[in-house]
Design a protein around this motif. Structure first.
Motif, PDB file in Angstrom:
ATOM      1  N   VAL A  52       0.848  -1.190   0.000  1.00 43.11           N
ATOM      2  CA  VAL A  52       0.000   0.000   0.000  1.00 43.11           C
ATOM      3  C   VAL A  52       0.885   1.242   0.000  1.00 43.11           C
ATOM      4  N   SER A  53       0.509   2.200  -0.842  1.00 48.74           N
ATOM      5  CA  SER A  53       1.282   3.432  -0.899  1.00 48.74           C
ATOM      6  C   SER A  53       0.333   4.621  -0.903  1.00 48.74           C
ATOM      7  N   ALA A  54       0.697   5.658  -0.178  1.00 47.19           N
ATOM      8  CA  ALA A  54      -0.124   6.863  -0.134  1.00 47.19           C
ATOM      9  C   ALA A  54       0.660   8.009  -0.756  1.00 47.19           C
ATOM     10  N   GLY A  55       0.024   8.722  -1.657  1.00 50.93           N
ATOM     11  CA  GLY A  55       0.690   9.857  -2.292  1.00 50.93           C
ATOM     12  C   GLY A  55       0.163  10.098  -3.697  1.00 50.93           C
ATOM     13  N   VAL A  56       1.005  10.724  -4.511  1.00 49.00           N
ATOM     14  CA  VAL A  56       0.585  11.121  -5.864  1.00 49.00           C
ATOM     15  C   VAL A  56       0.378   9.888  -6.760  1.00 49.00           C
ATOM     16  N   ALA A  57      -0.258  10.108  -7.921  1.00 51.63           N
ATOM     17  CA  ALA A  57      -0.611   8.999  -8.819  1.00 51.63           C
ATOM     18  C   ALA A  57       0.607   8.144  -9.196  1.00 51.63           C
ATOM     19  N   GLN A  58       1.800   8.780  -9.266  1.00 52.66           N
ATOM     20  CA  GLN A  58       3.008   8.036  -9.671  1.00 52.66           C
ATOM     21  C   GLN A  58       3.429   6.984  -8.644  1.00 52.66           C
ATOM     22  N   CYS A  59       2.810   6.983  -7.464  1.00 55.11           N
ATOM     23  CA  CYS A  59       3.115   5.932  -6.479  1.00 55.11           C
ATOM     24  C   CYS A  59       2.713   4.562  -7.022  1.00 55.11           C
ATOM     25  N   GLN A  60       1.918   4.563  -8.089  1.00 47.60           N
ATOM     26  CA  GLN A  60       1.573   3.305  -8.767  1.00 47.60           C
ATOM     27  C   GLN A  60       2.831   2.565  -9.182  1.00 47.60           C
ATOM     28  N   GLU A  61       3.848   3.328  -9.653  1.00 43.68           N
ATOM     29  CA  GLU A  61       5.106   2.694 -10.089  1.00 43.68           C
ATOM     30  C   GLU A  61       5.761   1.979  -8.901  1.00 43.68           C
TER      31      GLU A  61
ATOM     32  N   LYS B  65      -1.187  -7.552 -12.054  1.00 44.68           N
ATOM     33  CA  LYS B  65      -1.730  -7.776 -10.707  1.00 44.68           C
ATOM     34  C   LYS B  65      -2.722  -6.669 -10.344  1.00 44.68           C
ATOM     35  N   GLN B  66      -3.602  -7.007  -9.400  1.00 47.20           N
ATOM     36  CA  GLN B  66      -4.678  -6.070  -9.012  1.00 47.20           C
ATOM     37  C   GLN B  66      -4.115  -4.845  -8.283  1.00 47.20           C
ATOM     38  N   LEU B  67      -4.554  -3.668  -8.739  1.00 41.83           N
ATOM     39  CA  LEU B  67      -4.144  -2.423  -8.056  1.00 41.83           C
ATOM     40  C   LEU B  67      -5.396  -1.570  -7.871  1.00 41.83           C
ATOM     41  N   ASP B  68      -5.821  -1.415  -6.633  1.00 39.31           N
ATOM     42  CA  ASP B  68      -7.024  -0.612  -6.352  1.00 39.31           C
ATOM     43  C   ASP B  68      -6.612   0.793  -5.935  1.00 39.31           C
ATOM     44  N   THR B  69      -7.418   1.759  -6.342  1.00 43.38           N
ATOM     45  CA  THR B  69      -7.126   3.149  -5.966  1.00 43.38           C
ATOM     46  C   THR B  69      -8.238   3.694  -5.085  1.00 43.38           C
ATOM     47  N   LEU B  70      -7.832   4.303  -3.987  1.00 43.81           N
ATOM     48  CA  LEU B  70      -8.781   4.931  -3.056  1.00 43.81           C
ATOM     49  C   LEU B  70      -8.344   6.376  -2.846  1.00 43.81           C
ATOM     50  N   LYS B  71      -9.266   7.178  -2.320  1.00 44.16           N
ATOM     51  CA  LYS B  71      -8.909   8.551  -1.917  1.00 44.16           C
ATOM     52  C   LYS B  71      -8.974   8.593  -0.386  1.00 44.16           C
TER      53      LYS B  71
ATOM     54  N   LEU C 168      -3.269   4.220   7.007  1.00 45.74           N
ATOM     55  CA  LEU C 168      -2.912   2.803   7.107  1.00 45.74           C
ATOM     56  C   LEU C 168      -3.828   2.089   8.101  1.00 45.74           C
ATOM     57  N   LYS C 169      -4.204   2.787   9.178  1.00 43.34           N
ATOM     58  CA  LYS C 169      -5.124   2.165  10.149  1.00 43.34           C
ATOM     59  C   LYS C 169      -6.448   1.810   9.456  1.00 43.34           C
ATOM     60  N   ALA C 170      -6.920   2.751   8.624  1.00 39.51           N
ATOM     61  CA  ALA C 170      -8.188   2.499   7.920  1.00 39.51           C
ATOM     62  C   ALA C 170      -8.044   1.304   6.968  1.00 39.51           C
ATOM     63  N   VAL C 171      -6.882   1.172   6.325  1.00 41.95           N
ATOM     64  CA  VAL C 171      -6.666   0.024   5.430  1.00 41.95           C
ATOM     65  C   VAL C 171      -6.589  -1.270   6.258  1.00 41.95           C
TER      66      VAL C 171
ATOM     67  N   LEU D 162      -3.407   1.893  -3.820  1.00 47.96           N
ATOM     68  CA  LEU D 162      -2.901   3.265  -3.876  1.00 47.96           C
ATOM     69  C   LEU D 162      -3.913   4.167  -3.184  1.00 47.96           C
ATOM     70  N   ILE D 163      -3.445   4.945  -2.220  1.00 51.25           N
ATOM     71  CA  ILE D 163      -4.312   5.965  -1.618  1.00 51.25           C
ATOM     72  C   ILE D 163      -3.837   7.274  -2.232  1.00 51.25           C
ATOM     73  N   GLU D 164      -4.603   7.731  -3.205  1.00 54.72           N
ATOM     74  CA  GLU D 164      -4.115   8.830  -4.041  1.00 54.72           C
ATOM     75  C   GLU D 164      -4.492  10.197  -3.474  1.00 54.72           C
ATOM     76  N   THR D 165      -3.470  11.040  -3.348  1.00 57.74           N
ATOM     77  CA  THR D 165      -3.686  12.416  -2.916  1.00 57.74           C
ATOM     78  C   THR D 165      -2.489  13.268  -3.333  1.00 57.74           C
ATOM     79  N   ASP D 166      -2.747  14.528  -3.620  1.00 57.21           N
ATOM     80  CA  ASP D 166      -1.661  15.456  -3.933  1.00 57.21           C
ATOM     81  C   ASP D 166      -1.216  16.222  -2.690  1.00 57.21           C
ATOM     82  N   VAL D 167      -1.922  15.997  -1.587  1.00 60.22           N
ATOM     83  CA  VAL D 167      -1.570  16.699  -0.335  1.00 60.22           C
ATOM     84  C   VAL D 167      -0.246  16.136   0.181  1.00 60.22           C
ATOM     85  N   GLU D 168       0.625  17.004   0.700  1.00 63.61           N
ATOM     86  CA  GLU D 168       1.897  16.542   1.269  1.00 63.61           C
ATOM     87  C   GLU D 168       1.573  15.782   2.562  1.00 63.61           C
TER      88      GLU D 168
END
Ligand code: AMP
Length: 249
Positions: free
Chosen positions: A61-70, A197-203, A101-104, A85-91
């Motif tokens: 699991v990665s939180a951050g900008v869309a490029q965290c997919q890589e 492989k499966q990659l789900d995106t959440l906000k 991560l707790k929510a995941v 991926l938990i996608e956000t542009d917020v720092e």
């Protein structure tokens, strides 16, 4: 046993970082980004647990900008089964990441979360500990050896002058130190397989988490430049300089 492995996208460790001209932070435009090295060690450890039969599924699991997919694809090429991926542009700051991560964890119900001990960009060394506190789980930090024995993890950590081994009941949090393992290289076939492989995106809002930063960076500065050294003629001159110029003896 399900294992969750949070992986952070950071400036590659080979890059010489530069401070922005306005001192507001570090310049990451057009800079090579990679998975945080301690997170690579975490993925590797989870894969080894799966190979030993102790883990059944590994979720990166990665939180951050869309490029965290890589970064997630990279984790899947090493051996993670799927990615979130938990996608956000917020720092994101460590407390916000720990809440996400707790929510995941609440959704996925893993028995083990293996994080890096620290991210090499901000060097915070906080997320694993905060996550353990939010979940009310035991934690074993700076692991240099991990053994799963039934319902417990036996974790060794290097301390001054020796090794400390503790036993934590699962579910638990483990953070990785440098000498835990040497991550494998992702092979080309595995890189190709990882693309499918499966990659789900959440906000963050899907997880009900407010990620607004709590801390404000006031100023980032380069360390002072080192002054050039001098050659001294003999030991007496060295002692004289240490005594009278540097005033350290
Ligand atoms: P830190 O507390 O920022 O030094 O980071 C320690 C560890 O927390 C990292 O090695 C990752 O395993 C995890 N982590 C921190 N930030 C993130 C993020 N944005 N996404 C996923 N994992 C993260």
């Amino acid at each position: 046993m399900k294992v969750l492995v949070p992986v952070k996208r950071v400036v590659d460790y080979n890059v010489k970082v530069r401070v922005k001209a306005d001192n507001s932070g570090v310049d990451i435009a057009n800079v090579k980004m990679s998975m945080n090295p301690f997170c690579e060690i975490a993925v590797e450890e989870a894969v080894r647990l799966k190979e030993k039969g102790a883990a059944t599924e590994i979720i990166a699991v990665s939180a951050g900008v869309a490029q965290c997919q890589e970064t997630l694809r990279n984790a899947m090429a090493i051996g993670a089964d799927r990615g979130i991926l938990i996608e956000t542009d917020v720092e994101l700051q460590p407390l916000a990441v720990a809440k996400l991560l707790k929510a995941v964890v609440d959704r996925e119900q893993p028995q083990l979360v293996i994080l890096g001990k620290q991210a090499i960009d901000d060097d915070a060394n906080q997320t694993g500990q905060m996550l353990a506190a939010l979940l009310g789980w035991g934690q074993a930090t700076f692991a240099s050896k991990v053994e799963i024995e039934g319902n417990t993890a036996k974790v060794t950590c290097e301390v001054d002058g020796g090794l400390e081994t503790i036993s934590v009941k699962l579910p638990a949090i483990i953070t990785t130190d440098l000498r835990l393992n040497e991550p494998r290289y992702a092979t080309l076939p595995n890189i190709m397989k990882a693309k499918k492989k499966q990659l789900d995106t959440l906000k963050p809002a899907d997880l009900g988490v407010d990620v607004t930063p709590r801390l404000t960076t006031l100023k980032v500065e380069e360390p002072p430049k080192r002054k050039g050294g001098v050659k001294v003629a003999d030991v007496a001159a060295l002692i004289d300089k240490l005594k009278n110029e540097a005033k350290v003896i």
